[in-house]
Design a protein around this motif. Structure first.
Motif, PDB file in Angstrom:
ATOM      1  N   CYS A   1     -10.586  43.135   6.051  1.00 21.83           N
ATOM      2  CA  CYS A   1     -10.024  42.370   7.163  1.00 21.83           C
ATOM      3  C   CYS A   1     -10.686  42.666   8.510  1.00 21.83           C
ATOM      4  O   CYS A   1     -11.140  41.754   9.190  1.00 21.83           O
ATOM      5  CB  CYS A   1      -8.525  42.635   7.234  1.00 21.83           C
ATOM      6  SG  CYS A   1      -7.665  41.722   8.510  1.00 21.83           S
TER       7      CYS A   1
ATOM      8  N   ARG B   1     -10.724  37.744  10.029  1.00 24.72           N
ATOM      9  CA  ARG B   1      -9.618  38.483   9.434  1.00 24.72           C
ATOM     10  C   ARG B   1      -9.213  37.936   8.060  1.00 24.72           C
ATOM     11  O   ARG B   1      -8.108  37.435   7.869  1.00 24.72           O
ATOM     12  CB  ARG B   1      -8.404  38.514  10.364  1.00 24.72           C
ATOM     13  CG  ARG B   1      -8.683  39.047  11.742  1.00 24.72           C
ATOM     14  CD  ARG B   1      -8.987  40.530  11.710  1.00 24.72           C
ATOM     15  NE  ARG B   1      -9.117  41.044  13.065  1.00 24.72           N
ATOM     16  CZ  ARG B   1     -10.277  41.435  13.590  1.00 24.72           C
ATOM     17  NH1 ARG B   1     -11.379  41.378  12.878  1.00 24.72           N
ATOM     18  NH2 ARG B   1     -10.320  41.907  14.810  1.00 24.72           N
ATOM     19  N   PRO B   2     -10.143  38.030   7.075  1.00 28.09           N
ATOM     20  CA  PRO B   2      -9.792  37.577   5.728  1.00 28.09           C
ATOM     21  C   PRO B   2      -8.602  38.358   5.193  1.00 28.09           C
ATOM     22  O   PRO B   2      -8.443  39.538   5.492  1.00 28.09           O
ATOM     23  CB  PRO B   2     -11.061  37.839   4.924  1.00 28.09           C
ATOM     24  CG  PRO B   2     -11.759  38.928   5.664  1.00 28.09           C
ATOM     25  CD  PRO B   2     -11.432  38.708   7.112  1.00 28.09           C
TER      26      PRO B   2
ATOM     27  N   ASN C   1     -14.255  41.690   8.941  1.00 28.22           N
ATOM     28  CA  ASN C   1     -14.462  40.235   8.854  1.00 28.22           C
ATOM     29  C   ASN C   1     -15.411  39.832   7.736  1.00 28.22           C
ATOM     30  O   ASN C   1     -16.312  39.007   7.937  1.00 28.22           O
ATOM     31  CB  ASN C   1     -14.945  39.682  10.194  1.00 28.22           C
ATOM     32  CG  ASN C   1     -13.916  39.864  11.275  1.00 28.22           C
ATOM     33  OD1 ASN C   1     -12.757  39.526  11.101  1.00 28.22           O
ATOM     34  ND2 ASN C   1     -14.325  40.421  12.391  1.00 28.22           N
TER      35      ASN C   1
ATOM     36  N   MET D   1     -16.134  34.584   8.767  1.00 32.42           N
ATOM     37  CA  MET D   1     -14.733  34.906   8.531  1.00 32.42           C
ATOM     38  C   MET D   1     -14.086  35.511   9.760  1.00 32.42           C
ATOM     39  O   MET D   1     -14.723  36.210  10.531  1.00 32.42           O
ATOM     40  CB  MET D   1     -14.613  35.901   7.378  1.00 32.42           C
ATOM     41  CG  MET D   1     -14.947  35.320   6.058  1.00 32.42           C
ATOM     42  SD  MET D   1     -14.781  36.545   4.759  1.00 32.42           S
ATOM     43  CE  MET D   1     -15.727  35.701   3.496  1.00 32.42           C
TER      44      MET D   1
ATOM     45  N   GLN E   1      -7.737  33.122   5.737  1.00 29.50           N
ATOM     46  CA  GLN E   1      -8.130  33.834   6.953  1.00 29.50           C
ATOM     47  C   GLN E   1      -7.233  33.433   8.108  1.00 29.50           C
ATOM     48  O   GLN E   1      -6.669  32.341   8.115  1.00 29.50           O
ATOM     49  CB  GLN E   1      -9.598  33.598   7.282  1.00 29.50           C
ATOM     50  CG  GLN E   1      -9.955  32.143   7.473  1.00 29.50           C
ATOM     51  CD  GLN E   1     -11.378  31.978   7.937  1.00 29.50           C
ATOM     52  OE1 GLN E   1     -12.057  32.919   8.283  1.00 29.50           O
ATOM     53  NE2 GLN E   1     -11.838  30.749   7.962  1.00 29.50           N
TER      54      GLN E   1
END
Length: 173
Positions: A52, A81-82, A55, A79, A96
């Motif tokens: 997260c 904050r997957p 990223n 991405m 995300q």
């Protein structure tokens, strides 16, 4: 003993308190910062982890060796904050925080972006957990801040939703 970047399995059982995990896996030597979703590719045994705060998604082989990462490059598919991960046939779907679902090939190549911010069909406000139902080909998405679960068809198009009246910020399915 586990080596750097290897997978360590720890077996422990506590049947009375049920606090200890029956089986846990640790990745050593790879800087995971805020790991969220984890899924395993049933065809290869590869382990995919949503990292997260870095990223990106990191992919490890079944021995815990990092193979590659993706999503942290600039451009389309970058991405933010997957969170949730699900393998859907030959695709890796990633929720995300910027209110969409990324549709990647398992090798890290972006296929499409599903959804946009909002409250309607195929619109999300902080999508989180994802689950793929192999029996019917449907994808279930926790649309956390919209307090619902959206269901997509085999073709990854909107099918239906539920929970608006009785779910409060669902995290996972």
């Amino acid at each position: 003993m586990a080596t750097a970047n290897s997978l360590e399995s720890i077996f422990s059982v506590d049947y009375k308190s049920k606090i200890q995990p029956v089986f846990s896996v640790c990745i050593r030597g790879e800087n995971l910062c805020g790991p969220k979703g984890v899924t395993i590719d049933n065809t290869t045994g590869d382990i995919c982890i949503a990292d997260c705060w870095n990223n990106c998604v990191k992919v490890f082989d079944c021995n815990g060796q990092i193979m590659f990462k993706f999503g942290d490059e600039d451009g389309e598919g970058k991405m933010y904050r997957p969170d949730g991960l699900a393998i859907c046939r030959d695709r890796l779907l990633i929720s995300q925080r910027n209110k969409s679902i990324l549709n990647y090939q398992v090798n890290g190549e972006l296929v499409s972006i599903i959804g946009k911010p909002g409250k309607g069909d195929l619109e999300f406000d902080y999508p989180r957990g994802l689950t793929f139902d192999e029996s019917n080909g449907e994808l279930y998405i926790c649309d956390s801040n919209n307090h619902r679960i959206q269901i997509l068809s085999k073709e990854l198009s909107y099918k239906t939703q539920f929970g608006q009246d009785n779910l409060k910020s669902p995290l996972d399915v």
